[in-house]
Design a protein around this motif. Sequence first.
Motif, PDB file in Angstrom:
ATOM      1  N   GLY A 191      26.180  11.081  22.113  1.00  0.00           N
ATOM      2  CA  GLY A 191      25.016  11.876  21.728  1.00  0.00           C
ATOM      3  C   GLY A 191      25.020  13.248  22.366  1.00  0.00           C
ATOM      4  N   LEU A 192      25.463  13.331  23.595  1.00  0.00           N
ATOM      5  CA  LEU A 192      25.520  14.611  24.290  1.00  0.00           C
ATOM      6  C   LEU A 192      26.554  15.530  23.636  1.00  0.00           C
ATOM      7  CD1 LEU A 192      24.608  16.403  26.593  1.00  0.00           C
ATOM      8  CD2 LEU A 192      26.307  15.281  28.031  1.00  0.00           C
ATOM      9  N   LYS A 193      27.674  14.988  23.237  1.00  0.00           N
ATOM     10  CA  LYS A 193      28.703  15.804  22.586  1.00  0.00           C
ATOM     11  C   LYS A 193      28.188  16.374  21.273  1.00  0.00           C
ATOM     12  CE  LYS A 193      32.705  13.694  24.715  1.00  0.00           C
ATOM     13  NZ  LYS A 193      33.851  12.818  24.576  1.00  0.00           N
TER      14      LYS A 193
ATOM     15  N   MET B 287      36.539  15.054  38.956  1.00  0.00           N
ATOM     16  CA  MET B 287      35.825  14.762  40.193  1.00  0.00           C
ATOM     17  C   MET B 287      35.692  13.273  40.523  1.00  0.00           C
ATOM     18  SD  MET B 287      35.085  17.685  41.499  1.00  0.00           S
ATOM     19  CE  MET B 287      33.824  17.302  42.689  1.00  0.00           C
ATOM     20  N   SER B 288      35.895  12.412  39.553  1.00  0.00           N
ATOM     21  CA  SER B 288      35.738  10.975  39.768  1.00  0.00           C
ATOM     22  C   SER B 288      36.369  10.237  38.606  1.00  0.00           C
ATOM     23  CB  SER B 288      34.257  10.609  39.889  1.00  0.00           C
ATOM     24  OG  SER B 288      33.579  10.877  38.684  1.00  0.00           O
ATOM     25  N   SER B 289      36.265   8.925  38.641  1.00  0.00           N
ATOM     26  CA  SER B 289      36.714   8.104  37.515  1.00  0.00           C
ATOM     27  C   SER B 289      35.522   7.331  36.984  1.00  0.00           C
ATOM     28  CB  SER B 289      37.797   7.119  37.962  1.00  0.00           C
ATOM     29  OG  SER B 289      38.962   7.819  38.336  1.00  0.00           O
ATOM     30  N   VAL B 290      35.519   7.115  35.685  1.00  0.00           N
ATOM     31  CA  VAL B 290      34.492   6.304  35.055  1.00  0.00           C
ATOM     32  C   VAL B 290      35.154   4.975  34.717  1.00  0.00           C
ATOM     33  CG1 VAL B 290      32.870   6.100  33.152  1.00  0.00           C
ATOM     34  CG2 VAL B 290      33.373   8.356  34.123  1.00  0.00           C
ATOM     35  N   LEU B 291      34.557   3.900  35.206  1.00  0.00           N
ATOM     36  CA  LEU B 291      35.098   2.562  35.032  1.00  0.00           C
ATOM     37  C   LEU B 291      34.225   1.776  34.063  1.00  0.00           C
ATOM     38  CD1 LEU B 291      35.626   1.666  38.819  1.00  0.00           C
ATOM     39  CD2 LEU B 291      37.133   2.997  37.326  1.00  0.00           C
ATOM     40  N   GLU B 292      34.842   0.871  33.318  1.00  0.00           N
ATOM     41  CA  GLU B 292      34.110   0.016  32.389  1.00  0.00           C
ATOM     42  C   GLU B 292      34.699  -1.382  32.477  1.00  0.00           C
ATOM     43  OE1 GLU B 292      33.250   1.289  28.162  1.00  0.00           O
ATOM     44  OE2 GLU B 292      34.762  -0.259  27.814  1.00  0.00           O
TER      45      GLU B 292
ATOM     46  N   ALA C 156      24.402  -3.808  23.728  1.00  0.00           N
ATOM     47  CA  ALA C 156      25.857  -3.739  23.770  1.00  0.00           C
ATOM     48  C   ALA C 156      26.272  -2.285  23.622  1.00  0.00           C
ATOM     49  CB  ALA C 156      26.445  -4.573  22.640  1.00  0.00           C
ATOM     50  N   ARG C 157      27.162  -1.853  24.489  1.00  0.00           N
ATOM     51  CA  ARG C 157      27.638  -0.470  24.440  1.00  0.00           C
ATOM     52  C   ARG C 157      28.911  -0.336  25.257  1.00  0.00           C
ATOM     53  NH1 ARG C 157      25.433   2.259  29.190  1.00  0.00           N
ATOM     54  NH2 ARG C 157      25.469   0.677  30.751  1.00  0.00           N
ATOM     55  N   ASN C 158      29.469   0.885  25.319  1.00  0.00           N
ATOM     56  CA  ASN C 158      30.621   1.164  26.170  1.00  0.00           C
ATOM     57  C   ASN C 158      30.486   2.570  26.725  1.00  0.00           C
ATOM     58  OD1 ASN C 158      31.581   2.973  24.184  1.00  0.00           O
ATOM     59  ND2 ASN C 158      32.634   1.317  23.134  1.00  0.00           N
ATOM     60  N   MET C 159      31.446   2.985  27.551  1.00  0.00           N
ATOM     61  CA  MET C 159      31.288   4.260  28.252  1.00  0.00           C
ATOM     62  C   MET C 159      31.248   5.452  27.298  1.00  0.00           C
ATOM     63  SD  MET C 159      34.788   4.653  30.402  1.00  0.00           S
ATOM     64  CE  MET C 159      36.342   4.132  29.762  1.00  0.00           C
ATOM     65  N   SER C 160      31.915   5.381  26.168  1.00  0.00           N
ATOM     66  CA  SER C 160      31.875   6.523  25.251  1.00  0.00           C
ATOM     67  C   SER C 160      30.504   6.674  24.583  1.00  0.00           C
ATOM     68  CB  SER C 160      32.978   6.413  24.200  1.00  0.00           C
ATOM     69  OG  SER C 160      32.783   5.283  23.397  1.00  0.00           O
TER      70      SER C 160
END
Length: 112
Positions: free
Chosen positions: A103-105, A50-55, A94-98
Amino acid sequence: MQPKAKRRIVLVAEFSIHPIGAGTSVGRYVKAAVRALSKVPGLTFDVTPMSSVLEAENIGTILQAVEASHRALRSLGAKRISSSLRIDERLDKARNMSDKTRGLKRFTRART
């Protein structure tokens, strides 16, 4: 054992783009937008149904990706383009999209 990659502050954004009036099959437009995203330096992205996730490390890179996608659709003859952009800019960690889904996975695997 490999050293852990250094974590950095990044922006995570959800982006979708739609040519209006192009009919129901818009695959060629989506492919053009994805090709445009792949050429933006400093951008990491994941395409979803449905969309793209950008980082990216800065908002300018995210906005450059949006502009490149619009340009790609215009080059295919789109006369009207609608896009949506949501940006999550977290500066305290500090983090990234994954990280946002890890945690949800774990939670969903535990429930099945």
